[in-house]
Design an enzyme around this catalytic site. Structure first.
Site, short mmCIF file in Angstrom:
data_model
loop_
_atom_site.label_atom_id
_atom_site.label_comp_id
_atom_site.label_asym_id
_atom_site.label_seq_id
_atom_site.Cartn_x
_atom_site.Cartn_y
_atom_site.Cartn_z
N CYS A 1 -6.32 61.19 7.67
CA CYS A 1 -6.21 59.84 8.21
C CYS A 1 -7.62 59.28 8.41
CB CYS A 1 -5.46 59.88 9.55
SG CYS A 1 -5.21 58.26 10.29
N HIS B 1 3.63 57.71 7.08
CA HIS B 1 2.36 57.87 7.81
C HIS B 1 1.92 56.53 8.39
CE1 HIS B 1 -1.79 59.69 8.30
NE2 HIS B 1 -2.06 58.39 8.33
N GLU B 2 1.93 55.50 7.55
CA GLU B 2 1.48 54.17 8.00
C GLU B 2 2.46 53.57 9.01
OE1 GLU B 2 -1.51 53.65 7.45
OE2 GLU B 2 -1.75 55.03 5.78
N HIS C 1 1.77 54.64 12.43
CA HIS C 1 0.69 53.89 13.09
C HIS C 1 1.23 52.66 13.81
CE1 HIS C 1 -2.95 56.02 12.12
NE2 HIS C 1 -2.69 56.03 10.83
#
Length: 180
Positions: free
Chosen positions: A100, A142-143, A146
């Site tokens: 990341c 993953h994004e 966030h």
């Protein structure tokens, strides 16, 4: 276009839920999209979320392509995904190494759904629905994390599943040289 500063682990914005975007046509939002694309390309990322550049918007870029950090990544054009959602996912999960831009120097083995069905609005204001698999599905998840205030370290099942970026690169290069 500008290369934006990446928020690092410990910055409170990385632990906050991002806010929905109401006006896709806002000039500042369109400029943010351009800057996110420039930043993800410049930093050898394959994805970047708005909170990573200290903007609490439900927006991220998926920009898979082979690069120094991800030599086996599939190639695709960068896609802005506004107000994304995961509609459904497969039962099966696959563990894969993730890094990341906000957590430099560390890789973790993270379980992710292999197949996901997603919905998002593109930068032209069109609602998109598609199925993503494998590496691109992993980037999306993953994004998306966030936007929920989650970093990949939160998903690692054991500290045994962590390694430094340098060691990861040595192992990947070793595997590539052996044809693995």
């Amino acid at each position: 276009m500008a290369i934006l500063e990446i928020a690092q682990l410990g910055n409170e914005i990385l632990r906050c839920q991002a806010q929905p975007i109401n006006n896709i046509w806002d000039k500042n939002l369109q400029e943010l999209i351009d800057n996110l694309i420039a930043t993800v390309i410049e930093t050898n990322g394959v994805g970047i979320a708005a909170p990573q550049v200290s903007s609490s918007d439900r927006l991220f870029i998926v920009a898979s392509r082979p690069n120094l950090r991800y030599p086996n990544a599939p190639k695709m054009e960068p896609v802005a995904m506004i107000n994304p959602k995961i509609i459904s996912h497969s039962e099966d999960m696959v563990k894969g190494w993730e890094g990341c831009l906000s957590v430099p120097g560390i890789r973790g083995l993270v379980p992710r759904y292999r197949v996901i069905e997603v919905e998002y609005t593109n930068r032209e204001g069109q609602l998109q629905r598609q199925e993503l698999t494998d590496f691109v599905a992993k980037i999306f998840q993953h994004e998306y994390d966030h936007l929920e205030g989650i970093v990949f370290l939160d998903r690692v099942e054991s500290t045994q599943d962590l390694m430094t970026e340098d060691e990861y690169q040595k192992q990947i290069l070793n595997q590539l040289s052996k044809g693995a």
